[in-house]
Design an enzyme around this catalytic site. Structure first.
Site, short mmCIF file in Angstrom:
data_model
loop_
_atom_site.label_atom_id
_atom_site.label_comp_id
_atom_site.label_asym_id
_atom_site.label_seq_id
_atom_site.Cartn_x
_atom_site.Cartn_y
_atom_site.Cartn_z
N MET A 127 0.84 -1.20 0.00
CA MET A 127 0.00 0.00 0.00
C MET A 127 0.87 1.24 0.00
O MET A 127 1.79 1.38 0.80
CB MET A 127 -0.90 -0.03 1.23
CG MET A 127 -1.71 1.24 1.45
SD MET A 127 -2.93 1.50 0.12
CE MET A 127 -3.04 3.29 0.17
N GLU A 128 0.51 2.19 -0.88
CA GLU A 128 1.38 3.32 -1.22
C GLU A 128 1.30 4.51 -0.27
O GLU A 128 1.49 5.65 -0.72
CB GLU A 128 1.02 3.80 -2.63
CG GLU A 128 -0.40 4.43 -2.78
CD GLU A 128 -1.47 3.45 -3.20
OE1 GLU A 128 -1.29 2.24 -3.01
OE2 GLU A 128 -2.50 3.91 -3.74
N GLU A 174 4.35 0.76 -6.17
CA GLU A 174 4.03 1.63 -5.04
C GLU A 174 4.74 2.98 -5.16
O GLU A 174 4.19 4.01 -4.75
CB GLU A 174 4.40 0.96 -3.72
CG GLU A 174 3.71 -0.38 -3.47
CD GLU A 174 2.21 -0.33 -3.63
OE1 GLU A 174 1.59 0.74 -3.41
OE2 GLU A 174 1.62 -1.36 -4.00
#
Ligand code: ZN
Length: 884
Positions: free
Chosen positions: A307-308, A342
């Site tokens: 998750m970025e 990401e």
């Protein structure tokens, strides 16, 4: 976000129903033709109040699995209102107060609406427009799955029990961490503080600004203030971590792991330090934060692998750490692409953010496309252009059914937003971008992207904001083509009839639509950029609308969609196709893949004889590119799915697989060679897997021989070898695998071993695996991995088990995947009773707007049953004719 890895032994899909459905309160619909404004963006909140800054102080109690929070939110009241409504889920609010310039401006009463996931603050009299601070004392819970603030438990190297905390907010779970305007359009700055055990390491989006010892073993950690960003990008992690850094330009790039694993993060750290300056240059905007951390967490999610979060990217370990026990080129490639994905989000998503989830593809399509672009730059030996054709297949596999949706589609609820993280958003998004980039020209495309970044940084957009910049930069009608491919669903079919005269080939082209279950429908229309090339690389291009033609010099085989950058399928006339098959050895590898993929899809759909794809598989040269041969093996593996209950077909198919694939494996050998191609290891693993699944005696025997001494198996084939053993396991072998899983110390390998317990062909062993998944032994994030593994082999058995133990299984799956888990579990079924069972499940458990994943599964199952009846006899006939 990055979706999970789908390689055989690790591939796993899943989800749980959200406990409630959220009804949309819309003030408007995101428009694809106008810029994003507050008036046109969908919202579930009134627009009368907007946040500009959050001060959040969180004190977690990891042992009690709860946390206390204090929020001071600076808001602008834009029109007089007596109520302030924001989002909050599973929070309790102790008190709230409103101040203006430090003076009391009201003490509201608070009401929580759990169904709508909102908190409403009601004041005695209307609040006049102006700037205020809303202070809230609240408390929340720490979850065991990856949403909101959550805990991951693991054993340290010394055997002691550890608990690390992380946050995961996309798409709509920041509201479980803080009362907030939890929609991407409401960008604000964030100041995060946390009171934590002094010996633990806390990590956030920004570097730590100060630490204050509070005594009693507690420290107050203050992070720097973020730039303006959406709530879903906030991040906090806490645990017994180690950190290592490198300087890349003006940015400190870091990796964090649990203590003892830091060396396994070297590969990700190196990749990140290489990628950052390159991305700075590509996007034309410098990464704006002082640091960029990559944080590895033990455990799994069924729905995402990374998750970025801006400046603090979260990964599950299997997407970031290069564990020497299972290190392979495939794993390096996976880590590099996830890191690149990401990091691309730090621009596409974090710096410029879609206004609402309708345009989620702006994040995910671009990040997926950037993976290949980054690999092409730093690792051309992986041939990312070949990998991209596989991604396109994934998109088309969803897009060919009536249950598909356009890339840009209206999202009304939290559940619909969660479901939007699918192959259309990621893989079709990526494929369409690749096509448009090829059509615009890569320099012009980059110029357009840079102009878009410069214009919209730190704000929100809709897709047309991008097209305007690309149109301008390229001088071509990109937005018209883009609209055709993003605002309507489906796949163009380009029918080709070729003729030769006076030393050149004329291709008559006609655009139709490729579909698996909508044959009776009037085809949609697209403007399709079509290219063609002869084997001597003479090329021609046209923008096809309806009917058209292309002329290519020479009379040899001509490939349409040469280079495979187009998002369409190609159906050749029989004679032209036969010529291509005959000359397949001289066709470029990327086009060999394209021709094979189209023949497979068109064969299954009944547009082309099944013999055509089998002829391609048969005629590929023995020294074909590893990725092409891997695809051929998977085509055979796909047919094997239709032979499970047909011994004669399975025997014939196995003989063909042995003749075609075993010599390739024998040449490759079971261990990597120093001089082999970078992608040879993937082919080796796939061949072992495919031949093992078909029961090829020499492969099963060799896998078992190596399994006798598991420590001696080369890491690059370890999962493939163990998969063959697991599939063909008897009770004693299963018990040995189980013991290995129990004794394994690497969290990552441990999860893989547990998942293998679910792969047994023997249904009694599959039952044992299912029962094991509901015990505390595998760990709460590994349990659903086991159930999904059983679903891959025995969909009906896994489905019935989940329904019989619904609450117990669902308590172990992330909320964000809620409505997807069960449909995906059953999707491999060929049981005629399954569609009705799925439908009954959806009616009982899902909101009407959240059925799509189940309807997709039903469509695939119905299609598979039909293919078994109508298409497989042609495969039997071909195998018989060839003497198998
Ligand atoms: Zn992503």
């Amino acid at each position: 976000m990055k979706k999970p890895y789908r390689r055989a032994a690790l591939a796993l899909l899943a989800g749980v129903a959200l406990p409630f459905s959220v009804s949309a309160q819309e003030v408007g619909t995101a428009s694809t033709t106008k810029g994003a404004t507050a008036e046109t963006v969908t919202t579930q909140l009134p627009r009368s109040v907007r946040p500009s800054h959050y001060d959040i102080t969180v004190t977690p109690d990891a042992k009690a699995m709860t946390f206390a929070g204090k929020a001071a939110i600076t808001v602008d009241v834009v029109e007089a209102t007596q109520t302030v409504t924001l989002q909050a889920a599973e929070l309790t609010i102790a008190k709230a107060a409103l101040t203006k310039s430090g003076k009391k401006a009201g003490t509201p009463t608070v009401s929580l609406d759990e169904a709508a996931q909102t908190a409403t603050f009601t004041f005695a009299k209307p609040i006049a427009p102006g700037s205020y601070v809303l202070a809230i004392d609240y408390a929340g819970k720490i979850n065991t799955q990856a949403y909101g603030l959550f805990a991951l438990d693991y054993k340290a190297a010394d055997g002691s029990a550890k608990r690390a905390l992380f946050t995961q907010f996309e798409n709509s779970d920041a509201r479980r961490f803080m009362p907030s305007w939890d929609e991407p359009f409401y960008k604000a700055t964030f100041g995060l503080k946390t009171i934590v055990p002094t010996e633990e390491v806390a990590v956030g989006n920004l570097p730590v600004e100060s630490r204050k010892d509070l005594g009693g073993g507690k420290t107050l950690v203050t992070f720097g203030t973020s730039p303006k960003m959406s709530t879903y990008l906030l991040f906090f992690g806490l645990g017994d971590f180690e950190r290592k850094t490198k300087i890349a330009g003006d940015t400190e790039v870091g990796v964090l792991t649990k203590k003892g694993d830091l060396a396994q993060a070297d590969y990700a750290l190196g990749a990140s330090a290489d990628l950052l300056p390159w991305m700075n240059e590509y996007f034309g905007e410098k990464y704006p934060l002082p640091k960029l951390d990559h944080i590895a967490a033990p455990g799994r999610s069924q729905f995402f692998s990374a998750m970025e979060n801006w400046g603090g990217i979260f990964y599950f370990e299997n997407a970031m750490l290069l564990d020497p026990k299972i290190a392979s080129n495939a794993l390096r490639q996976r880590i590099f692409t996830v890191v690149a994905h990401e990091m691309a989000h730090q621009w596409f998503g974090d710096l410029v953010t879609m206004s609402w989830w309708d345009d989620l593809w702006l994040n995910e399509g671009f990040a997926s496309w950037m993976e290949s672009r980054a690999a092409a730059k730093f690792h051309p030996e992986w041939h990312p252009e070949l990998t991209a054709t596989g991604e396109r297949e994934r998109a088309m596999d969803q897009d060919a059914y009536v249950t598909t949706h356009p890339i840009i589609h209206h999202i009304a609820t939290v559940e619909e937003a969660s479901q939007a993280f699918d192959n259309i958003t990621y893989a079709k998004g990526e494929a369409v971008i690749r096509m448009l980039e090829a059509y615009a020209g890569s320099d012009e495309w980059q110029k357009g992207v840079q102009a878009y970044m410069a214009r919209y940084k730190h704000s929100n957009t809709v897709t047309d904001d991008l097209w305007r910049e690309i149109d301008k930069a390229s001088g071509k009608p990109i937005s018209q083509i883009a609209h055709d491919f993003t605002l309507q669903p489906g796949i163009p079919l380009v029918k080709v009839t070729s003729s030769c005269a006076a030393g050149s080939t004329t291709l008559a082209l006609e655009q139709g639509e490729f579909t698996r279950d909508r044959a009776d429908k009037q085809p949609l229309a697209w403007r399709v950029p079509v290219s063609a090339a002869g084997t001597d690389d003479t090329r021609a291009e046209t923008l096809l609308q309806g009917k058209g033609s292309l002329k290519v010099a020479g009379c040899g085989p001509v490939v349409v969609n040469a280079g495979q950058s187009g998002y369409y399928r190609v159906l050749y006339d029989a004679k032209t196709f036969a010529g291509l098959v005959k000359g397949i050895a001289s066709v470029q590898p990327v086009d060999q893949l394209g021709i094979l993929n189209d023949a497979v899809a068109l064969g299954y759909a009944g547009n082309q004889p099944m013999a055509d794809m089998l002829d391609v598989v048969k005629n590929l040269p023995a020294n074909a590119s590893p990725q092409v041969m891997e695809r051929a093996a998977k085509v055979i593996g796909g047919l094997a799915d239709f032979a499970k209950d047909n011994a004669k077909r399975k025997a014939a198919l196995s003989r063909f697989a042995t003749k075609r694939l075993l010599p390739v494996l024998n040449t490759l050998g079971w261990e990597p060679k120093a001089d082999e191609q970078a992608t040879a290891g993937d082919l080796r693993a796939t061949l072992i897997d495919t031949l093992g699944a078909l029961g090829e005696p020499s492969v099963v025997a060799e896998a078992r021989r190596r399994f006798a001494d598991p420590a001696s198996i080369d890491p690059s084939v370890k999962v493939a070898v163990l998969t063959v053993v697991a599939k063909n396991a008897d009770a004693a072998t299963w018990d040995k695998l189980h013991t290995m899983a129990q004794e394994e110390t690497s969290a990552q390998v441990k999860t893989t071993l547990y998942s293998l317990l679910g792969r047994a062909n023997d249904k009694a062993l599959a039952d044992k695996a299912l029962a094991l998944s509901l015990t505390d032994e595998p760990g709460v994030t590994t349990s659903p991995v086991i159930v999904s593994a059983v679903g891959g082999e025995h969909p009906e058995q896994a489905f019935d088990f989940v329904l019989a133990n619904y609450d117990a299984v669902m308590s172990r799956v992330d909320s964000s995947g809620a409505t997807r888990y069960v449909g995906r579990l059953a999707t491999g079924s060929s049981d005629p009773a399954m569609p009705a069972k799925l439908d009954a499940y959806a009616k009982q458990r899902l909101a009407a707007g959240s059925r799509r994943p189940v309807d997709e599964a039903i469509a695939k199952i119905q299609n598979r049953i039909q293919v078994g009846q109508t298409r497989m006899p042609e495969v039997d006939a071909w195998l018989a004719k060839q003497g198998y």
